[in-house]
Design a protein around this motif. Structure first.
Motif, PDB file in Angstrom:
ATOM      1  N   ARG A  10       0.852  -1.196   0.000  1.00 12.02           N
ATOM      2  CA  ARG A  10       0.000   0.000   0.000  1.00 12.02           C
ATOM      3  C   ARG A  10       0.881   1.236   0.000  1.00 12.02           C
ATOM      4  NH1 ARG A  10      -5.331  -1.491   2.865  1.00 12.02           N
ATOM      5  NH2 ARG A  10      -6.198  -2.678   1.131  1.00 12.02           N
ATOM      6  N   ASN A  12       0.913   5.806  -0.667  1.00 14.57           N
ATOM      7  CA  ASN A  12       0.169   7.060  -0.764  1.00 14.57           C
ATOM      8  C   ASN A  12       0.424   7.755  -2.092  1.00 14.57           C
ATOM      9  OD1 ASN A  12      -1.002   6.885   1.844  1.00 14.57           O
ATOM     10  ND2 ASN A  12       0.924   7.573   2.736  1.00 14.57           N
ATOM     11  N   ASP A  36      -4.638   4.232  -9.469  1.00 15.06           N
ATOM     12  CA  ASP A  36      -4.469   3.771  -8.095  1.00 15.06           C
ATOM     13  C   ASP A  36      -3.838   2.383  -7.991  1.00 15.06           C
ATOM     14  OD1 ASP A  36      -6.558   2.322  -9.139  1.00 15.06           O
ATOM     15  OD2 ASP A  36      -7.912   2.651  -7.447  1.00 15.06           O
ATOM     16  N   HIS A  55      -3.723   3.249  -1.808  1.00 13.78           N
ATOM     17  CA  HIS A  55      -4.849   3.175  -0.873  1.00 13.78           C
ATOM     18  C   HIS A  55      -4.292   3.463   0.515  1.00 13.78           C
ATOM     19  CE1 HIS A  55      -8.755   1.616   0.508  1.00 13.78           C
ATOM     20  NE2 HIS A  55      -8.069   1.231   1.563  1.00 13.78           N
ATOM     21  N   HIS A  56      -4.762   4.523   1.141  1.00 11.68           N
ATOM     22  CA  HIS A  56      -4.224   4.900   2.446  1.00 11.68           C
ATOM     23  C   HIS A  56      -4.471   3.791   3.465  1.00 11.68           C
ATOM     24  CE1 HIS A  56      -2.883   7.337   5.753  1.00 11.68           C
ATOM     25  NE2 HIS A  56      -3.974   6.986   6.406  1.00 11.68           N
ATOM     26  N   SER A  57      -3.468   3.531   4.261  1.00  9.59           N
ATOM     27  CA  SER A  57      -3.605   2.569   5.353  1.00  9.59           C
ATOM     28  C   SER A  57      -2.774   3.063   6.531  1.00  9.59           C
ATOM     29  CB  SER A  57      -3.155   1.177   4.923  1.00  9.59           C
ATOM     30  OG  SER A  57      -1.787   1.177   4.597  1.00  9.59           O
ATOM     31  N   ARG A  59      -0.061   2.862   9.271  1.00  8.15           N
ATOM     32  CA  ARG A  59       1.226   2.194   9.420  1.00  8.15           C
ATOM     33  C   ARG A  59       1.313   1.593  10.814  1.00  8.15           C
ATOM     34  NH1 ARG A  59       6.988   5.148   9.556  1.00  8.15           N
ATOM     35  NH2 ARG A  59       8.228   3.294   9.831  1.00  8.15           N
ATOM     36  N   GLU A 107       8.106   5.926   1.958  1.00  7.28           N
ATOM     37  CA  GLU A 107       6.851   6.065   2.701  1.00  7.28           C
ATOM     38  C   GLU A 107       6.834   5.251   3.985  1.00  7.28           C
ATOM     39  OE1 GLU A 107       3.318   5.547   0.379  1.00  7.28           O
ATOM     40  OE2 GLU A 107       3.841   7.189  -0.963  1.00  7.28           O
TER      41      GLU A 107
END
Length: 128
Positions: A10, A12, A36, A55-57, A59, A107
């Motif tokens: 995943r 950003n 995406d 897809h934002h998740s 951490r 990231e």
């Protein structure tokens, strides 16, 4: 029968992470990236693909899963990856004789560079 064909990470910033992982692993785009989603495949080796999912998740540390990436020359690869934007992750629990160095991508996705100069799998990978 089952086979691991792709590992999903995943992210950003898909374009930035796409460039990092392509350079880090010498992978190429399997197909044209979507807004995406992108899948990278090995240029030379018979290895799993890396899919990037924009897809934002949240951490979580330590991560429940990470990549182990084998290196013929661990020190040179760590230097190269840091120049690409990776960061070394210090960890007090790392044994003195550990054969791995923990890094994270730009990231914060963690992966280990494992010292494997005589790994039999290198024989499958054509010289560049």
């Amino acid at each position: 029968m089952l086979a691991i064909v792709s590992i999903v990470i995943r992210v950003n910033d898909l374009p930035s992470q796409l460039e990092f992982w392509k350079a880090a692993l010498d992978y190429i785009e399997r197909d044209a990236p979507e807004d995406d989603w992108a899948v990278l495949k090995p240029r030379y080796a018979d290895a799993p693909c890396i899919a990037l999912d924009a897809h934002h998740s949240v951490r979580v540390l330590p991560p429940r899963i990470h990549l182990d990436v084998y290196a013929e020359d661990q020190d040179a690869e760590v230097r190269r990856l840091v120049e690409l934007g990776a960061r070394e992750v210090p960890w007090d629990g790392r044994p003195d004789d550990a054969d791995y160095i923990i890094l994270e991508d730009p990231e914060g996705n963690r992966f280990c560079i494992v010292d494997r100069p005589h790994w039999p799998g290198w024989q499958r990978i054509p010289a560049r």
